[in-house]
Design a protein around this motif. Sequence first.
Motif, PDB file in Angstrom:
ATOM      1  N   ASP A   1       0.922  -1.337  -0.119  1.00 52.15           N
ATOM      2  CA  ASP A   1       0.223  -0.050   0.095  1.00 52.15           C
ATOM      3  C   ASP A   1       0.661   1.315   0.057  1.00 52.15           C
ATOM      4  OD1 ASP A   1      -2.726  -1.283   0.118  1.00 52.15           O
ATOM      5  OD2 ASP A   1      -1.804  -1.945   2.159  1.00 52.15           O
ATOM      6  N   GLY A   2       2.021   1.131   0.416  1.00 54.52           N
ATOM      7  CA  GLY A   2       2.918   2.204   0.505  1.00 54.52           C
ATOM      8  C   GLY A   2       4.221   1.782   0.734  1.00 54.52           C
ATOM      9  N   THR A   3       5.298   2.802   0.201  1.00 54.88           N
ATOM     10  CA  THR A   3       6.687   2.598   0.588  1.00 54.88           C
ATOM     11  C   THR A   3       7.300   3.868   0.454  1.00 54.88           C
ATOM     12  OG1 THR A   3       8.488   1.142  -0.078  1.00 54.88           O
ATOM     13  CG2 THR A   3       7.144   2.222  -1.928  1.00 54.88           C
ATOM     14  N   LEU A   4       8.684   4.012   0.887  1.00 53.44           N
ATOM     15  CA  LEU A   4       9.566   5.167   0.363  1.00 53.44           C
ATOM     16  C   LEU A   4      10.264   4.775  -0.900  1.00 53.44           C
ATOM     17  CD1 LEU A   4      11.256   5.947   3.847  1.00 53.44           C
ATOM     18  CD2 LEU A   4       9.771   7.387   2.477  1.00 53.44           C
ATOM     19  N   VAL A   5      10.407   5.650  -1.828  1.00 52.49           N
ATOM     20  CA  VAL A   5      10.961   5.527  -2.903  1.00 52.49           C
ATOM     21  C   VAL A   5      12.128   6.536  -2.903  1.00 52.49           C
ATOM     22  CG1 VAL A   5       9.258   4.146  -4.083  1.00 52.49           C
ATOM     23  CG2 VAL A   5       9.384   6.586  -4.562  1.00 52.49           C
ATOM     24  N   ARG A   6      13.135   6.374  -3.866  1.00 62.75           N
ATOM     25  CA  ARG A   6      14.220   7.355  -4.318  1.00 62.75           C
ATOM     26  C   ARG A   6      14.113   7.831  -5.793  1.00 62.75           C
ATOM     27  NH1 ARG A   6      19.716   6.052  -2.131  1.00 62.75           N
ATOM     28  NH2 ARG A   6      19.770   8.260  -2.019  1.00 62.75           N
ATOM     29  N   THR A   7      14.240   9.029  -6.120  1.00 58.66           N
ATOM     30  CA  THR A   7      14.184   9.485  -7.277  1.00 58.66           C
ATOM     31  C   THR A   7      14.977   8.670  -8.342  1.00 58.66           C
ATOM     32  OG1 THR A   7      14.227  11.665  -8.600  1.00 58.66           O
ATOM     33  CG2 THR A   7      16.350  11.172  -7.449  1.00 58.66           C
ATOM     34  N   PRO A   8      14.234   8.364  -9.557  1.00 57.76           N
ATOM     35  CA  PRO A   8      13.044   9.050 -10.201  1.00 57.76           C
ATOM     36  C   PRO A   8      11.835   8.108 -10.071  1.00 57.76           C
ATOM     37  CG  PRO A   8      14.186   7.642 -11.937  1.00 57.76           C
ATOM     38  CD  PRO A   8      15.010   7.714 -10.638  1.00 57.76           C
ATOM     39  N   PHE A   9      12.002   7.208  -9.295  1.00 56.22           N
ATOM     40  CA  PHE A   9      10.697   6.414  -8.903  1.00 56.22           C
ATOM     41  C   PHE A   9       9.554   6.912  -8.587  1.00 56.22           C
ATOM     42  CE2 PHE A   9      14.527   3.190  -8.864  1.00 56.22           C
ATOM     43  CZ  PHE A   9      14.055   2.692  -9.914  1.00 56.22           C
ATOM     44  N   GLU A  10       9.811   8.228  -7.608  1.00 56.96           N
ATOM     45  CA  GLU A  10       8.444   8.832  -7.443  1.00 56.96           C
ATOM     46  C   GLU A  10       7.811   9.397  -8.501  1.00 56.96           C
ATOM     47  OE1 GLU A  10      11.222  12.319  -7.616  1.00 56.96           O
ATOM     48  OE2 GLU A  10      11.089  10.142  -7.301  1.00 56.96           O
ATOM     49  N   ARG A  11       8.472   9.787  -9.562  1.00 54.75           N
ATOM     50  CA  ARG A  11       8.048  10.263 -10.891  1.00 54.75           C
ATOM     51  C   ARG A  11       7.244   9.136 -11.504  1.00 54.75           C
ATOM     52  NH1 ARG A  11       8.975  15.699 -10.742  1.00 54.75           N
ATOM     53  NH2 ARG A  11      10.873  16.451  -9.479  1.00 54.75           N
ATOM     54  N   LEU A  12       7.884   8.160 -11.767  1.00 54.94           N
ATOM     55  CA  LEU A  12       7.458   6.938 -12.612  1.00 54.94           C
ATOM     56  C   LEU A  12       6.269   6.518 -11.820  1.00 54.94           C
ATOM     57  CD1 LEU A  12      10.892   5.126 -13.209  1.00 54.94           C
ATOM     58  CD2 LEU A  12       9.361   6.349 -14.731  1.00 54.94           C
ATOM     59  N   ALA A  13       6.298   6.163 -10.491  1.00 59.54           N
ATOM     60  CA  ALA A  13       5.172   5.803  -9.743  1.00 59.54           C
ATOM     61  C   ALA A  13       3.841   6.826  -9.981  1.00 59.54           C
ATOM     62  CB  ALA A  13       5.253   5.911  -8.252  1.00 59.54           C
ATOM     63  N   GLU A  14       4.263   8.035 -10.076  1.00 53.41           N
ATOM     64  CA  GLU A  14       2.995   9.230  -9.999  1.00 53.41           C
ATOM     65  C   GLU A  14       2.335   8.765 -11.537  1.00 53.41           C
ATOM     66  OE1 GLU A  14       3.444  13.051  -7.948  1.00 53.41           O
ATOM     67  OE2 GLU A  14       5.202  12.901  -9.236  1.00 53.41           O
ATOM     68  N   GLY A  15       3.163   8.485 -12.808  1.00 54.10           N
ATOM     69  CA  GLY A  15       2.813   8.225 -13.852  1.00 54.10           C
ATOM     70  C   GLY A  15       1.790   6.847 -13.980  1.00 54.10           C
ATOM     71  N   GLN A  16       1.965   6.159 -13.043  1.00 56.96           N
ATOM     72  CA  GLN A  16       1.030   5.092 -12.655  1.00 56.96           C
ATOM     73  C   GLN A  16      -0.063   5.175 -11.760  1.00 56.96           C
ATOM     74  OE1 GLN A  16       1.760   1.917 -14.354  1.00 56.96           O
ATOM     75  NE2 GLN A  16       3.296   3.185 -15.400  1.00 56.96           N
ATOM     76  N   GLY A  17      -0.368   6.301 -11.579  1.00 56.75           N
ATOM     77  CA  GLY A  17      -1.420   6.614 -10.712  1.00 56.75           C
ATOM     78  C   GLY A  17      -1.080   6.933  -9.366  1.00 56.75           C
ATOM     79  N   CYS A  18       0.103   6.478  -8.747  1.00 58.37           N
ATOM     80  CA  CYS A  18       0.156   6.559  -7.383  1.00 58.37           C
ATOM     81  C   CYS A  18       0.647   7.790  -6.818  1.00 58.37           C
ATOM     82  CB  CYS A  18       1.510   5.741  -6.935  1.00 58.37           C
ATOM     83  SG  CYS A  18       1.400   4.021  -7.443  1.00 58.37           S
ATOM     84  N   ASN A  19       0.284   8.144  -5.602  1.00 56.03           N
ATOM     85  CA  ASN A  19       0.445   9.355  -4.902  1.00 56.03           C
ATOM     86  C   ASN A  19       1.823   9.696  -4.095  1.00 56.03           C
ATOM     87  OD1 ASN A  19      -1.994  10.457  -5.656  1.00 56.03           O
ATOM     88  ND2 ASN A  19      -2.839   8.771  -4.429  1.00 56.03           N
ATOM     89  N   VAL A  20       2.366  11.075  -4.044  1.00 58.67           N
ATOM     90  CA  VAL A  20       3.344  11.247  -3.125  1.00 58.67           C
ATOM     91  C   VAL A  20       2.703  11.717  -1.878  1.00 58.67           C
ATOM     92  CG1 VAL A  20       5.281  12.834  -2.651  1.00 58.67           C
ATOM     93  CG2 VAL A  20       5.136  11.800  -4.984  1.00 58.67           C
ATOM     94  N   LEU A  21       2.864  10.937  -0.825  1.00 62.30           N
ATOM     95  CA  LEU A  21       2.116  11.636   0.497  1.00 62.30           C
ATOM     96  C   LEU A  21       3.071  12.582   1.197  1.00 62.30           C
ATOM     97  CD1 LEU A  21       0.698   8.192   1.777  1.00 62.30           C
ATOM     98  CD2 LEU A  21      -0.393  10.029   0.303  1.00 62.30           C
TER      99      LEU A  21
END
Length: 311
Positions: free
Chosen positions: A159-179
Amino acid sequence: MNRITVLGFEGAFNLPIWVGHRQRHFEKHGLEVSLEYVKGSVDMVNRLTSGTAQIALTSVDNVLAYRSGQGETANGSAPDLVAFMGGDHGFLSLMSRPEITAVSQLRGKTLSVDALTTGFAFLLREILAANRIALTDVAFDAAGGTGNRYRALVAGKHDGTLVRTPFERLAEGQGCNVLVSGKSLFADYLGTVGAVLQSWACRNRAQLVGFLLAYREALNWIFDASNGNAIVEILRTEFAQLTRDDARAVLDDLVDPAHGLIRDMEIPDAGLALVSRIRDSHALVPTNGPFVDCVDRQYLRLAQQAAGWSR
């Protein structure tokens, strides 16, 4: 050519290694450097101690943990492990599945980490505590390095995890959210450091200094604004799903003077103290000895005294 195997995790913070290869900075210093991604921090420490790799680009928390016998390998200890250079300030983001839009909604959910008690696991606990979420309110799953956690998140396994760049931008492209953005909460946080076994470093001083000088040259190339377009293309080569605009934004993060790559490669005591405090707040027992014991700056000082450093 002297061969050095560098262990790391997937992420744009490896840019100095990629640039070092392309611009032949390592070759200039008589080094053949290969970058290999590890499954997680346990795999990383095992490979360093077995001698199949020489340098790791890893969380300074891993150095603190294994130096004090609190790691997750068979014996949990690598007392010979030290940080010899600063890498970056983390580039961390707490991401969630598309339906979760606030940290408070993580109660009752499963969060993934590299390992349960090393790396960035305690930083995640610190974020939860700041949002009044008890550890008993969530479940943790050790899922390995950043790339593994990103893929598990977008696949709906966590349901959630810490990621490091650029995976936050890749995840946002898949509909995920930066909390949460890590830099918004922990301005002085120290993320990646270069780590090495003291026994290897002592025997291979010239190679390690050469690595530092080549890495510094790569950083200088990265921070030269005239190379921006070339760097964008490097990032898009390494991450095929990264758009040009996102690659440019990632580059802006990498060269941010306060939160990006550490151009002078210093290991700031303030960052060490923060990571140590967070670890001691959440570990079962405090780390043994002062946090400065996990640092050996002698090789960085030798590199800084070399003629090639001043550029």
